[in-house]
Every structure is written in C-alpha cells, then in structure tokens.
Design a protein around this motif. Structure first.
Motif, PDB file in Angstrom:
ATOM      1  N   ASP A 153     -37.571 -10.815 -12.605  1.00  0.00           N
ATOM      2  CA  ASP A 153     -37.485 -11.695 -11.954  1.00  0.00           C
ATOM      3  C   ASP A 153     -38.279 -11.287 -10.673  1.00  0.00           C
ATOM      4  OD1 ASP A 153     -35.356 -10.150 -10.751  1.00  0.00           O
ATOM      5  OD2 ASP A 153     -34.589 -11.891 -10.119  1.00  0.00           O
ATOM      6  N   LEU A 154     -38.707  -9.583 -10.988  1.00  0.00           N
ATOM      7  CA  LEU A 154     -39.540  -9.567 -10.126  1.00  0.00           C
ATOM      8  C   LEU A 154     -40.627  -9.685  -9.779  1.00  0.00           C
ATOM      9  CD1 LEU A 154     -39.215  -6.671  -8.087  1.00  0.00           C
ATOM     10  CD2 LEU A 154     -40.483  -5.738  -9.718  1.00  0.00           C
ATOM     11  N   MET A 155     -41.410 -10.331  -8.682  1.00  0.00           N
ATOM     12  CA  MET A 155     -42.832 -10.840  -8.470  1.00  0.00           C
ATOM     13  C   MET A 155     -43.717  -9.674  -8.593  1.00  0.00           C
ATOM     14  SD  MET A 155     -42.936 -13.534  -9.368  1.00  0.00           S
ATOM     15  CE  MET A 155     -43.971 -14.728  -8.904  1.00  0.00           C
ATOM     16  N   PRO A 156     -45.114  -9.376  -8.673  1.00  0.00           N
ATOM     17  CA  PRO A 156     -46.394  -8.933  -7.453  1.00  0.00           C
ATOM     18  C   PRO A 156     -45.886  -8.683  -6.416  1.00  0.00           C
ATOM     19  CG  PRO A 156     -47.288 -10.216  -9.141  1.00  0.00           C
ATOM     20  CD  PRO A 156     -45.597 -10.886  -9.042  1.00  0.00           C
ATOM     21  N   ALA A 157     -45.431  -9.323  -5.618  1.00  0.00           N
ATOM     22  CA  ALA A 157     -45.219  -9.292  -3.952  1.00  0.00           C
ATOM     23  C   ALA A 157     -44.216  -8.444  -3.631  1.00  0.00           C
ATOM     24  CB  ALA A 157     -45.520 -10.652  -3.481  1.00  0.00           C
ATOM     25  N   ASP A 158     -43.474  -8.500  -4.576  1.00  0.00           N
ATOM     26  CA  ASP A 158     -42.112  -7.144  -4.131  1.00  0.00           C
ATOM     27  C   ASP A 158     -42.686  -6.097  -4.534  1.00  0.00           C
ATOM     28  OD1 ASP A 158     -40.781  -9.803  -4.410  1.00  0.00           O
ATOM     29  OD2 ASP A 158     -39.847  -9.881  -6.126  1.00  0.00           O
ATOM     30  N   ILE A 159     -43.789  -5.383  -4.845  1.00  0.00           N
ATOM     31  CA  ILE A 159     -44.332  -4.752  -5.246  1.00  0.00           C
ATOM     32  C   ILE A 159     -45.451  -4.098  -4.213  1.00  0.00           C
ATOM     33  CG2 ILE A 159     -46.209  -3.396  -6.766  1.00  0.00           C
ATOM     34  CD1 ILE A 159     -44.193  -4.738  -9.192  1.00  0.00           C
ATOM     35  N   VAL A 160     -46.535  -5.058  -4.155  1.00  0.00           N
ATOM     36  CA  VAL A 160     -47.508  -4.644  -2.867  1.00  0.00           C
ATOM     37  C   VAL A 160     -47.491  -5.505  -1.749  1.00  0.00           C
ATOM     38  CG1 VAL A 160     -49.320  -4.633  -5.105  1.00  0.00           C
ATOM     39  CG2 VAL A 160     -48.922  -7.021  -3.549  1.00  0.00           C
ATOM     40  N   GLY A 161     -46.007  -6.216  -1.508  1.00  0.00           N
ATOM     41  CA  GLY A 161     -46.038  -6.475  -0.211  1.00  0.00           C
ATOM     42  C   GLY A 161     -46.418  -8.187  -0.079  1.00  0.00           C
ATOM     43  N   THR A 162     -46.881  -8.588   0.759  1.00  0.00           N
ATOM     44  CA  THR A 162     -47.128  -9.793   1.652  1.00  0.00           C
ATOM     45  C   THR A 162     -47.608  -9.783   3.211  1.00  0.00           C
ATOM     46  OG1 THR A 162     -46.696 -12.263   1.441  1.00  0.00           O
ATOM     47  CG2 THR A 162     -44.699 -11.214   2.061  1.00  0.00           C
TER      48      THR A 162
ATOM     49  N   ALA B 251     -40.090  -5.483 -16.854  1.00  0.00           N
ATOM     50  CA  ALA B 251     -40.533  -7.136 -15.921  1.00  0.00           C
ATOM     51  C   ALA B 251     -41.502  -7.635 -16.624  1.00  0.00           C
ATOM     52  CB  ALA B 251     -41.396  -6.451 -14.790  1.00  0.00           C
ATOM     53  N   THR B 252     -41.952  -8.602 -16.718  1.00  0.00           N
ATOM     54  CA  THR B 252     -43.446  -9.411 -17.272  1.00  0.00           C
ATOM     55  C   THR B 252     -45.071  -9.241 -16.908  1.00  0.00           C
ATOM     56  OG1 THR B 252     -43.646 -11.382 -15.340  1.00  0.00           O
ATOM     57  CG2 THR B 252     -41.878 -11.964 -16.942  1.00  0.00           C
ATOM     58  N   PRO B 253     -45.755  -9.319 -17.839  1.00  0.00           N
ATOM     59  CA  PRO B 253     -46.582  -8.519 -17.295  1.00  0.00           C
ATOM     60  C   PRO B 253     -47.734  -8.510 -17.141  1.00  0.00           C
ATOM     61  CG  PRO B 253     -46.711  -9.021 -20.100  1.00  0.00           C
ATOM     62  CD  PRO B 253     -45.211  -9.478 -18.876  1.00  0.00           C
ATOM     63  N   LYS B 254     -47.213 -10.412 -15.965  1.00  0.00           N
ATOM     64  CA  LYS B 254     -47.593 -10.492 -14.876  1.00  0.00           C
ATOM     65  C   LYS B 254     -47.108  -9.559 -13.059  1.00  0.00           C
ATOM     66  CE  LYS B 254     -46.529 -14.283 -11.152  1.00  0.00           C
ATOM     67  NZ  LYS B 254     -46.799 -15.536 -10.777  1.00  0.00           N
ATOM     68  N   THR B 255     -45.986  -9.445 -13.696  1.00  0.00           N
ATOM     69  CA  THR B 255     -46.049  -8.405 -12.313  1.00  0.00           C
ATOM     70  C   THR B 255     -46.146  -6.607 -12.853  1.00  0.00           C
ATOM     71  OG1 THR B 255     -43.700  -9.587 -12.709  1.00  0.00           O
ATOM     72  CG2 THR B 255     -43.534  -7.968 -11.668  1.00  0.00           C
ATOM     73  N   GLN B 256     -46.130  -6.144 -14.403  1.00  0.00           N
ATOM     74  CA  GLN B 256     -46.616  -5.023 -14.237  1.00  0.00           C
ATOM     75  C   GLN B 256     -47.798  -5.199 -13.892  1.00  0.00           C
ATOM     76  OE1 GLN B 256     -46.427  -4.719 -18.970  1.00  0.00           O
ATOM     77  NE2 GLN B 256     -43.988  -4.966 -18.870  1.00  0.00           N
ATOM     78  N   SER B 257     -48.597  -6.125 -14.184  1.00  0.00           N
ATOM     79  CA  SER B 257     -50.324  -5.772 -13.120  1.00  0.00           C
ATOM     80  C   SER B 257     -50.501  -5.258 -11.975  1.00  0.00           C
ATOM     81  CB  SER B 257     -51.234  -7.047 -14.222  1.00  0.00           C
ATOM     82  OG  SER B 257     -50.223  -8.543 -13.347  1.00  0.00           O
ATOM     83  N   ALA B 258     -49.451  -6.248 -11.201  1.00  0.00           N
ATOM     84  CA  ALA B 258     -49.663  -5.537 -10.154  1.00  0.00           C
ATOM     85  C   ALA B 258     -50.080  -3.971  -9.073  1.00  0.00           C
ATOM     86  CB  ALA B 258     -48.209  -6.254  -9.423  1.00  0.00           C
TER      87      ALA B 258
END
Length: 323
Positions: free
Chosen positions: A78-87, A115-122
């Motif tokens: 359930d991790l999202m890209p914004a949880d990694i790079v910020g917002t 994590a899903t590939p969408k989140t990995q791509s962050a």
C-alpha cells in the motif's frame, strides 16, 4: 588534482570503516565489500537473500559508521510514490514542499519488492540523477547519496519482480548467503549475551566520503581493460558473434551498457580497498557477477532447464579472451 596524501587518507578511512562494520556483521565480507564499492562509485546496491540474514543491520551499520543522514523506507503493497519522494502540502501562506525519506545520504529501501512496480518507480529519478521532481519543481538530493535495497527472492509469497529499468539502476547486486555453523553460533552469542548488538560509532563525514569518491574516480584504467569489460558485456548478448552457445540458447536480454560501467567502477573500488594504485584484470573478474548477474535476463528455456543468470555470466566470461 589528487595527491598521494589524499589517497593514503582515503584508503585508511575506508579500511577502518570496513573493520567497524565487521565488528557488527558476522561474516558476509563479500557483501560488505560490494557495498563499499558502490559507495565509492556513487552507486547503489541490491541485496538479495531470505529474511533474517542481517541485510537491514548491514545497511544501518554502514550508515551509522559513515556519520551520514539515514532513512529507512519499509516497502509494502500500500506504499505510494509520494510516501517516498514527498509531496507539496498546504500551509497558512500557501503550498510548501514536505521532503520524503528519500532525502537522506543513505537510504535503506527495505524489502523493495514487496511494493508494486508503480511505487518502486519512485526511486528511478533519484537513483539515476540524484534529484526528485515533484510537480514542476526539481529538488536535489544530498551528496553523497546511495540507495541500498533489500529484496527477498522473487518466488516468495507477496513479492513483485522489479522492473528491468529499476534493476538496471543498481550498480551491483549482492547475494546474501546463509551463515555457516561457526558464524551462526557467533550471531546467536552476540544477540543473546550482554546488551546485544551495538551499532558502530561514526568515524567518517560527508566530506571524507566525497574525497574518497574523488580519489577512486581518478584511478587509471588501461584501454585493454576497458576493451575487456566491453567484450564481457557483449558476450552476454545472444545475438553477439562472441556469445557462447549457452548464452545464445538461454539468454533473452543481455547486460546493458551500465554493466560495463559497473565492471570498471567495481574494479576501481576493489583496487583502492586492496591498497593498489592501479586496476588489474583480477579486479574486473571479481566485479563480474555483482555487476552483470542482475542485468542478464534468462528466457523460459533457462527456467525450465534450471540455468541461472550467474551460470550464464560465467559462460560469457569464459568465451572472452583475457588481456
């Protein structure tokens, strides 16, 4: 211009760093060595192994001994890209940028394939360009910056294979093996007697790491060794005229040009840590598997016949003339 004094000071610092990590991590000397190659080369490492082998502890020990900022990202479905790079968040005077955990010198991407590939791509832009773009603004990451990602074998329950573009961003891949009996006894002793595991005290600074990186970047590599590294990469491609029969039969995609970079950068780091002033053939050969094994994609026939990427890299190496 790098001086002899710079070289000696940088090597002594990293030898001490290796000793401090060995005081916490039992065994795994090769894995520690590969992590130091990546740090010296301004690269990133993918650590693969089953749970409980100390992958996370290794990264925490490295960050603590370096005295650099450290962040840990626990990858979950359930991790999202914004949880990694910020917002960008709204405050009383408008929007402001709230940095994510990727804004640290040493980033631990724990169990990155959960994590899903969408989140990995962050992590793609951060690992390749040392920056993160949020909306229309680009934010530089700290220098030095390195990502050490842990990964469970992809056939385990609840994991997602990393996309090829993501895997290729890792300069090296290190296989974290199971300890032998003596090492296992020592691990149990350290964790059950006294106060348990203690992380090392900081012994380096960001400036010291940057100086060591500059020293290693200046290491000379003769052209025949450059050609040897290029030939090794080309031999992993099934359509290359120099590819051996096993590669033609079992490889779907060969190593990318980043594989050649990884071979040379790994060889430089190994020569530096060994106390030599030049790169040799043995340094490139030692970096072969860590640099190429994750970049060679076996086909379905290889899976059916039980042929792994490591075997194919070895076959490619045997087909190339040693200078």
């Amino acid at each position: 211009m790098i001086t002899e004094r710079d070289l000696i000071e940088a090597r002594e610092a990293f030898c001490l760093l290796r000793e401090k990590i060995a005081g916490v991590i039992v065994g795994q000397e090769e894995v520690v060595e590969i992590a130091l190659w990546a740090l010296l080369a301004r690269g990133h490492v993918l650590l693969e192994g089953v749970p409980g082998l100390g992958k996370t502890l290794l990264v925490r020990s490295l960050a603590r001994a370096l005295g650099l900022s450290f962040s840990r990202i626990q990858f979950t479905p359930d991790l999202m890209p914004a949880d990694i790079v910020g917002t960008n968040v709204f405050s009383g005077d408008g929007f402001r940028f709230l940095p994510g955990p990727v804004f640290a010198h040493v980033v631990l991407a724990d169990e990155v394939n959960r994590a899903t590939p969408k989140t990995q791509s962050a992590l793609l832009e951060a690992m390749q360009e040392g920056q993160a773009t949020i909306g229309t603004e680009t934010h530089p990451l700290p220098n030095p910056f390195t990502v050490l990602a842990t990964q469970n074998p992809i056939e385990m329950e609840g994991t997602y294979p990393l996309p090829e573009a993501q895997v290729d961003r890792f300069l090296f891949k290190a296989e974290v093996g199971f300890p032998d009996e003596g090492e296992l006894v020592e691990i149990v002793r350290r964790n059950t007697e006294g106060v348990g595991i203690r992380l090392p005290e900081p012994i380096l600074s960001a400036d010291a790491v940057r100086r060591a990186q500059a020293v290693v970047a200046e290491y000379p590599v003769p052209r025949p060794l450059m050609e040897y590294a290029a030939a090794l990469v080309l031999a992993t491609h099934p359509k290359s005229p120099t590819a051996p029969e096993a590669v033609r039969r079992y490889v779907q995609y060969g190593a990318s040009p980043r594989g050649g970079l990884a071979l040379i950068l790994g060889a430089k780091g190994r020569a530096f840590l060994a106390g030599r002033h030049h790169v040799g053939v043995e340094d490139i050969q030692a970096a072969l598997r860590p640099a190429l094994v994750h970049r060679v994609i076996p086909n379905f026939r290889a899976d059916a016949d039980g042929v792994g990427a490591g075997q194919l890299v070895d076959e490619a190496a045997r087909a190339v003339r040693v200078p």
